[in-house]
Design a protein around this motif. Structure first.
Motif, short mmCIF file in Angstrom:
data_model
loop_
_atom_site.label_atom_id
_atom_site.label_comp_id
_atom_site.label_asym_id
_atom_site.label_seq_id
_atom_site.Cartn_x
_atom_site.Cartn_y
_atom_site.Cartn_z
N ALA A 185 -20.61 31.81 8.16
CA ALA A 185 -20.09 32.65 7.07
C ALA A 185 -20.93 33.91 6.88
CB ALA A 185 -20.03 31.84 5.77
N HIS A 186 -22.24 33.79 7.00
CA HIS A 186 -23.12 34.94 6.79
C HIS A 186 -22.82 36.06 7.79
CE1 HIS A 186 -25.10 32.55 9.87
NE2 HIS A 186 -25.85 33.60 10.18
N LEU A 187 -22.51 35.69 9.02
CA LEU A 187 -22.20 36.70 10.04
C LEU A 187 -20.88 37.41 9.73
CD1 LEU A 187 -23.17 34.69 13.23
CD2 LEU A 187 -24.52 36.43 12.04
N PHE A 188 -19.88 36.64 9.29
CA PHE A 188 -18.58 37.23 8.98
C PHE A 188 -18.66 38.11 7.74
CE2 PHE A 188 -17.26 34.29 12.12
CZ PHE A 188 -16.00 34.69 12.55
N VAL A 189 -19.42 37.69 6.73
CA VAL A 189 -19.57 38.52 5.54
C VAL A 189 -20.29 39.81 5.88
CG1 VAL A 189 -20.67 38.68 3.27
CG2 VAL A 189 -19.38 36.62 3.90
N ARG A 190 -21.34 39.72 6.68
CA ARG A 190 -22.06 40.93 7.10
C ARG A 190 -21.12 41.90 7.81
NH1 ARG A 190 -26.61 39.49 10.96
NH2 ARG A 190 -26.98 38.05 9.27
N ARG A 191 -20.29 41.38 8.71
CA ARG A 191 -19.32 42.24 9.42
C ARG A 191 -18.29 42.80 8.46
NH1 ARG A 191 -16.90 42.87 14.63
NH2 ARG A 191 -15.43 44.57 14.32
N LEU A 192 -17.79 41.98 7.56
CA LEU A 192 -16.82 42.45 6.57
C LEU A 192 -17.38 43.61 5.76
CD1 LEU A 192 -14.18 42.29 4.92
CD2 LEU A 192 -15.31 40.52 3.55
N LEU A 193 -18.61 43.49 5.30
CA LEU A 193 -19.21 44.55 4.49
C LEU A 193 -19.42 45.82 5.32
CD1 LEU A 193 -21.66 42.49 2.27
CD2 LEU A 193 -19.37 43.34 1.72
N ARG A 194 -19.74 45.69 6.59
CA ARG A 194 -19.82 46.87 7.47
C ARG A 194 -18.46 47.55 7.59
NH1 ARG A 194 -23.03 43.73 11.23
NH2 ARG A 194 -21.20 43.68 12.58
N GLU A 195 -17.42 46.75 7.72
CA GLU A 195 -16.06 47.30 7.83
C GLU A 195 -15.63 47.97 6.53
OE1 GLU A 195 -14.20 47.41 10.73
OE2 GLU A 195 -16.07 46.70 11.61
N VAL A 196 -16.01 47.40 5.40
CA VAL A 196 -15.72 48.02 4.09
C VAL A 196 -16.45 49.35 4.00
CG1 VAL A 196 -16.13 47.82 1.59
CG2 VAL A 196 -15.21 45.87 2.87
#
Length: 105
Positions: A8-19
């Motif tokens: 989950a931490h990796l996906f959240v990190r990527r999501l925030l980069r995309e945001v």
């Protein structure tokens, strides 16, 4: 978004980069409710509302499993509304949990 919960931490990190890059404006993310986790802090610091789900999620059996093999998550879960107002999260999910939003004076 429902990432593999052990990553989950990796996906959240990527999501925030995309945001931050402007490629994602809205998302609802299903995550383990691990309130001490860095990924939860990162989402909370940005003021994204979350729905702390009541009870534990139950999963349907996978392909080839017996219909009686439904499993219950071993921990609580939450939904986080990235770019979504708390009132919208409430309208959509108040019947399955409690909506929480950080307050930054």
């Amino acid at each position: 978004m429902n990432p593999p919960w052990d990553k989950a931490h990796l996906f959240v990190r990527r999501l925030l980069r995309e945001v931050d890059a402007g490629r994602v404006s809205h998302a609802v993310v299903l995550l383990p409710a691990r309130l001490g986790a860095d990924y939860v802090a990162a989402l909370t610091e940005r003021g994204y509302p979350r729905v702390e789900l009541t009870g534990r999620l139950r999963f349907e059996p996978g392909r080839g499993a017996a219909p009686t093999s439904r499993g219950e998550a071993p921990f609580s879960s939450m939904l986080v509304g990235v770019g979504i107002e708390a009132s919208v999260m409430y309208d959509g999910f108040h019947d399955v949990g409690v909506v929480v939003q950080a307050f930054h004076p």
